[in-house]
Design an enzyme around this catalytic site. Structure first.
Site, short mmCIF file in Angstrom:
data_model
loop_
_atom_site.label_atom_id
_atom_site.label_comp_id
_atom_site.label_asym_id
_atom_site.label_seq_id
_atom_site.Cartn_x
_atom_site.Cartn_y
_atom_site.Cartn_z
N CYS B 136 3.64 14.64 10.77
CA CYS B 136 3.68 13.61 11.81
C CYS B 136 3.87 14.24 13.18
O CYS B 136 4.51 15.28 13.30
CB CYS B 136 4.84 12.65 11.58
N GLY B 254 -5.10 18.55 -3.20
CA GLY B 254 -6.32 18.76 -2.44
C GLY B 254 -7.58 18.70 -3.28
O GLY B 254 -8.00 19.70 -3.85
#
Lengths: 268, 318
Positions: B136, B254
């Site tokens: 973030c 991923g």
């Protein structure tokens, strides 16, 4: 929400019904028997695509469902190439569809472009309940109209067509026909509108409905990820009864929303 | 019974997972969505990571929030969530009987926010661990990603460590120069495990309108396209931590879409792995991966998944 199934659907037929539009029928009993008007199915198109593509149910016939596909990209192009016997993974039925409100005396269906697709399954449901139904369809020109008005007339649904160019209907947007329809008083009180089509058409329909005091349901679409309500990609800004706004999911709270709940200013 | 002599149980920071398959934050809601699909059972999973949660409710970004790209998707949801108090009150009760572990995902704009959210989840019995999303932007540092600097990563994980006794998993961003340095900092600050990678910063452009496709202009890429990148990051991190004597379990993320993909991550050093984007394509991918892992283990002549963690052989060089 009723049970959702991921099923290998078998292509039964695929026909070109208008310029750039195909009607594809899939044998898929577990999905077809639960499909309701306004709901959709998420189909894996293969090729270079990753995500599934969502399609509203257009018709349900026994253990098969039909979708109207407008070919606009890789996924729809691949789907349009499928032959009878081919299999695709289909996830559905998905979403909160149209509501047929008790006491409805007259229904006006407003469809634009491939948004006309869900009107068949909806029209059938309305007629089964003996509700007087009018269908107003808009398209670019008669060559791109993906259904036949005769199919609707046969079910006792008075049908009118609007075209943006050429002949074969009222010249102008389908919302012109709606304005006329509500103004002429041909429909008794308690008319409910059901609309599906491009955002601009829905926004105009909602505006007319509000002005005329008619209740109106719209079928929205938005870029989706999972189609199930997990990823929050398909957010739609809605207006809450007490004021304020809240995001809803087009895939699960919708695709059907009451027009007066949608924040029509949220996007252009 | 097929596979009855195979062990898929793994341990992450004292938590025993029935198997190494975890569903990724942001792809599974609050655990209530995929169970609507016939045949899906949350109890078959090793763990569930909940949607990223902040202190206050967040509305998220304008649509479009998602766009498909070759072998991937770019998302920019914007951490839409109802805030930690509402999550605990409204979404945890539904998970009471869930036999998978439940991991909260913590996000924030300031160090204090991360710490406070972690503290509240610390008191929630249903939460077995907290995953800290350090990708973030830090509003106090001009929007620089918390996970992009050793100092900020250390600050966040240290602050969270002080407020919870539960296992802390630091979720690492690939949008950094040296992920191994961030990994290092997180472990030294008290992280019990690491999960990597988060999404790769990316964009898509609509040629017709001449604008970015996403409402937020940029987003994070996930899916098969990032698998080779993620695999390398997992391997580099695994080796680095071993060299530094800082080993903690790594959770690989991923583009995993099948058992073979998962096995690649395990060989590279992952003790467990997360599946996210693949769920959108095939809701039944989790059970397929677990079945596939059992088949693969038998083919490889291994009966304990743990003996394969980091078992990558070297080709020399490098």
């Amino acid at each position: 929400m009723s049970i959702i199934v991921d099923e290998l659907a078998i292509v039964e037929s695929s026909e070109c019904v208008a310029e750039g539009h195909r009607r594809i029928r899939f044998r898929s009993p577990r999905i077809a028997r639960r499909a309701a008007p306004g709901q959709f199915v998420n189909i894996r198109c293969g090729g270079q695509t990753l995500l599934r593509r969502p399609f509203s149910f257009s018709r349900v016939v026994g253990g098969s469902f039909e979708v109207l596909v407008r070919v606009i990209g890789e996924g729809t192009r691949r789907l349009a190439e499928r032959k009878p016997g081919d299999q695709v993974w289909a996830l559905g039925p998905l979403g909160h569809g149209f509501e047929i409100v008790r006491g409805t005396r007259c229904a006006v269906m407003v469809g634009g472009g491939c948004g006309i697709g869900p009107m068949e399954i909806l029209g059938e449901a309305l007629r089964r309940k003996r509700i007087e139904t009018i269908a107003l369809f808009g398209c670019q020109n008669r060559r791109t109209l993906p259904i036949s008005p005769a199919d609707f007339e046969r079910r006792g649904i008075a049908t009118q067509v609007a075209v943006m160019e050429g002949r074969g209907g009222h010249r102008g947007p389908v919302t012109d026909l709606l304005e006329e329809c509500l103004a002429s008083g041909e429909n008794p009180d308690g008319a409910v509108l059901y609309a599906c089509g491009p955002w601009g058409m829905l926004k105009k329909t909602a505006e007319i409905a509000a002005r005329r005091g008619a209740r109106c349901q719209v079928l929205l679409e938005e870029m989706m990820g999972c189609g199930l309500g997990a990823c929050m990609s398909c957010a739609c800004e809605t207006v809450l009864p007490g004021g304020g706004v809240a995001n809803k999911k087009v895939c699960t709270d919708g695709p059907m929303f009451w027009a007066d709940q949608v924040n029509w200013n949220a996007r252009k | 019974m097929p596979g009855s002599n195979l062990n898929l149980k793994v341990k992450i920071a004292g938590l025993e997972l029935r198997n190494p398959l975890i569903v990724a934050s942001g792809t599974f809601g609050w655990g209530e969505v995929f169970e609507k699909v016939q045949g899906f059972d949350n109890n078959m999973l090793g763990a569930i990571v909940l949607k990223g949660t902040t202190l206050q409710p967040r509305k998220g970004n304008p649509v479009p929030r998602l766009v498909e790209t070759p072998s991937g998707i770019i998302n920019s949801i914007g951490l839409e969530n109802p805030g930690v108090d509402a999550v605990i009150r409204d979404h945890l009760p539904g998970l009471t009987r869930c036999r998978a572990k439940v991991i909260a995902n913590v996000a924030g704009s300031t160090v204090e926010e991360y710490a406070e959210v972690a503290a509240r989840f610390d008191k929630a019995d249903r939460i077995d661990a907290v995953e800290i999303n350090i990708s973030c932007p830090n509003v106090k540092e001009g929007g620089a990603l918390f996970g992009a600097s050793v100092e900020m990563a250390d600050e966040v994980i240290s602050a969270v460590r002080e407020r919870t006794r539960k296992p802390i998993i630091a979720k690492l961003s690939p949008n950094v120069t040296a992920i191994t340095e961030i990994a290092d900092a997180c472990v030294r600050a008290g992280a019990d495990a690491l999960s990597l990678i988060n999404t790769v910063q990316a964009m898509a452009i609509d040629v017709r309108t001449r604008r970015p496709v996403l409402g937020n202009n940029i987003g994070g890429l996930s899916g098969p396209a990032i698998k080779p990148i993620a695999l390398l990051k997992v391997h580099q991190t695994y080796r680095h931590l071993r060299q530094m004597g800082l080993e903690v379990p790594i959770i690989g993320i991923g583009g995993i879409a099948c058992a073979r993909d998962a096995m690649e991550f395990i060989l590279a050093g992952a003790t467990a792995f997360q599946v996210g984007t693949a769920l959108f394509v095939n809701p039944m991918v989790c059970s397929e991966i677990l079945d596939g892992l059992r088949v693969l283990m038998r083919e490889m002549g291994e009966n304990d998944i743990n003996s394969l963690v980091g078992a990558l052989k070297s080709n020399g060089g490098e």
